[in-house]
Design an enzyme around this catalytic site. Structure first.
Site, short mmCIF file in Angstrom:
data_model
loop_
_atom_site.label_atom_id
_atom_site.label_comp_id
_atom_site.label_asym_id
_atom_site.label_seq_id
_atom_site.Cartn_x
_atom_site.Cartn_y
_atom_site.Cartn_z
N ARG A 27 0.85 -1.20 0.00
CA ARG A 27 0.00 0.00 0.00
C ARG A 27 0.88 1.24 0.00
O ARG A 27 0.61 2.22 -0.68
CB ARG A 27 -0.95 0.00 1.21
N TYR A 64 -17.36 16.66 -15.39
CA TYR A 64 -17.79 15.25 -15.40
C TYR A 64 -18.75 15.02 -14.21
O TYR A 64 -18.47 15.45 -13.09
CB TYR A 64 -16.57 14.35 -15.30
N ASP A 74 -8.24 18.52 -14.58
CA ASP A 74 -8.52 17.15 -14.98
C ASP A 74 -8.11 17.03 -16.45
O ASP A 74 -8.76 17.57 -17.34
CB ASP A 74 -10.02 16.86 -14.79
N LYS A 87 -9.00 5.91 -19.05
CA LYS A 87 -9.35 6.37 -20.38
C LYS A 87 -8.15 6.26 -21.33
O LYS A 87 -7.63 5.20 -21.53
CB LYS A 87 -9.92 7.78 -20.28
C1 LIG Z 1 -13.09 13.64 -17.17
C2 LIG Z 1 -13.20 12.53 -16.17
N1 LIG Z 1 -12.63 12.66 -14.97
C3 LIG Z 1 -12.71 11.70 -14.02
C4 LIG Z 1 -13.40 10.54 -14.26
C5 LIG Z 1 -13.49 9.48 -13.18
O1 LIG Z 1 -12.60 8.45 -13.46
P1 LIG Z 1 -12.84 6.92 -13.01
O2 LIG Z 1 -14.06 6.43 -13.73
O3 LIG Z 1 -11.57 6.24 -13.44
O4 LIG Z 1 -13.03 6.93 -11.54
C6 LIG Z 1 -14.01 10.35 -15.51
C7 LIG Z 1 -14.76 9.10 -15.80
O5 LIG Z 1 -15.44 8.99 -16.78
C8 LIG Z 1 -13.91 11.37 -16.48
O6 LIG Z 1 -14.48 11.26 -17.69
#
Ligand SMILES: Cc1ncc(COP(=O)(O)O)c(C=O)c1O
Length: 441
Positions: free
Chosen positions: A92, A149, A222, A247
């Site tokens: 961890r 998001y 992000d 992604k």
């Molecule tokens: C722009 C964006 N940020 C954060 C996330 C969250 O990521 P995760 O699904 O890996 O927790 C997503 C998920 O679709 C996203 O599209």
């Protein structure tokens, strides 16, 4: 590790580099140092393939092994093994496969070799949660975009909110609105997505960094949609970058992961006392990564790092295919709007040109026939798979209002019901165009 009493202070000093790097530095953090003035920074693809993954010193394995181990033999009480995997005691707190990924991500997001620090998490939202918990406390305020998001908004409004963290959602393309939303003395973070999910809005990173810093706040970006190949927010003044590595970074829809990358020197003086760890932002995130434990496991870390090695070629192809899809949709009579920052008519086009290499593989569009039509198109494609998520090699289609963004229905972040989102993959583009043509007919 079974007894919390035995856990020593989990700080930066306990994180160590992969075996090939830190053989003499038992308690040193594994930081990619500044690039010496006489050596130019290596190119993106070279760093994506090599950063963090030098051949394994024990076996010569060219690819970092998956260190599927929870614990590490120690050379005496308190003496971590120095022959291989220096500094590791419990997975961890640190794992060599995860360290390799973290070094690679730090290198890819570092502008001009300024040493960033990266931390890999079990998901994008786990990474975001670590940022919020590390840097905010009750009474603090953050500003975020009004088309963030949905999962990010849910985390901020429904998890951080009840703990006393306040937020304002605003249009990040309107800099006056952002200035008005900032509360001097209590706004700690300006949380930005660019391009946004799913409306493909573009925010001006340099301008927003100025607003955040004038208010004594940090700019968190992000970078999931753009990836470090298309955009490096730290180079535009951001302090912290977050990713859903699920992604494009992973790129093959076979792993869920997240990351936080902290720019060199990022500080959060107001957070003293939060999380019981003093220090700069990287120290705080490192502490929380271990203390909360939502880390990327070694199998997942390995998959994301393998994905990063081909990020540049995949992103070029995603962009090529997306541009062709955009041209097709823009000329289609049933499509009322195509949202893509590469279009000269997109309101953020000039800003995107300034801060992005190209415009990415995500395309959204609206249909004249409203929600019913949008749902029908989503149902009719064959090569575009109807599914949530994005950024994999395969093309996906979805209806944000009913799927990824259902959690923001009724809020300021609600998305139009005639909207369809495409994650344009890297298949043969003629097959993608034929599929869309059929579905729209
Ligand atoms: C722009 C964006 N940020 C954060 C996330 C969250 O990521 P995760 O699904 O890996 O927790 C997503 C998920 O679709 C996203 O599209």
């Amino acid at each position: 590790m079974t007894s919390t009493r035995r856990e020593r202070a989990p700080a930066v000093a306990r994180r160590a580099g992969p075996p090939s790097r830190s053989l003499t530095a038992v308690s040193q953090p594994s930081l990619p140092g500044p690039i010496p003035a006489d050596r130019p920074a290596r190119g993106f693809s070279t760093r994506a393939i090599h950063a963090g993954s030098e051949p394994d010193p024990a076996t010569g394995a060219v690819i970092t092994p998956i260190y599927a181990t929870s614990t590490y033999a120690q050379d005496g009480v308190g003496g971590l093994r120095t022959g291989l995997g220096v500094g590791y005691e419990y997975s961890r707190s640190g794992n060599p496969t995860r360290t390799a990924l973290e070094e690679c991500l730090a290198s890819l997001e570092s502008p001009d070799g300024a040493p960033a620090r990266a931390f890999a998490f079990a998901s994008g939202l786990a990474a975001e949660d670590a940022v919020l918990r590390s840097l905010l406390r009750p009474g603090d305020h953050l500003v975020l975009g009004d088309d963030a998001y949905g999962g990010t908004y849910r985390l901020i409004s429904r998890v951080a909110g009840p703990w006393g963290v306040e937020h304002t959602a605003t249009d990040l393309t309107d800099l006056d609105a952002v200035r008005a939303a900032v509360r001097p003395g209590s706004t700690r973070l300006l949380w930005v997505e660019t391009p946004t999910n799913p409306l493909l809005g573009i925010a001006d990173l340099a301008a927003l960094a100025g607003i955040a810093h004038d208010a004594g706040a940090l700019l968190v970006v992000d970078n999931t949609f753009a990836t470090p190949y298309l955009q490096t927010p730290l180079a535009h003044g951001a302090d912290v970058v977050v990713h859903s590595t699920t992604k494009y970074c992973g790129g093959h829809s076979d792993v869920v992961g997240g990351a936080v990358v902290v720019g060199h020197g990022a500080d959060a003086p107001w957070a003293d006392g939060v999380g019981a760890v003093p220090g700069d932002v990287a120290t705080r995130i490192g502490f929380h990564q271990n203390a909360m434990g939502a880390v990327a496991g070694p199998f997942d870390a390995w998959l994301v790092q393998r994905g990063l090695k081909t990020l540049s070629v995949r992103m070029e192809r995603h962009c090529d295919n997306a541009e062709r899809v955009v041209a097709f949709l823009a000329g289609h009579p049933r499509v009322t709007a195509v949202l893509y920052p590469g279009l000269p008519g997109h309101p953020g086009h000039e800003v995107a040109r300034r801060q992005m290499r190209r415009f990415g593989g995500m395309v959204s569009f609206r249909l004249a026939g409203g929600e019913e039509d949008a749902l029908a198109v989503c149902k009719r494609t064959e090569v575009f798979t109807l599914a949530e998520s994005l950024g994999g090699v395969e093309s996906l289609i979805e209806h944000p209002g009913r799927m990824t963004h259902a959690s923001v229905a009724g809020s300021a972040l609600e998305v139009p019901d005639d909207l369809v989102r495409l994650s344009v993959g890297i298949e043969d583009v003629d097959d993608l165009l034929a599929d869309l043509d059929r579905a729209l007919s």
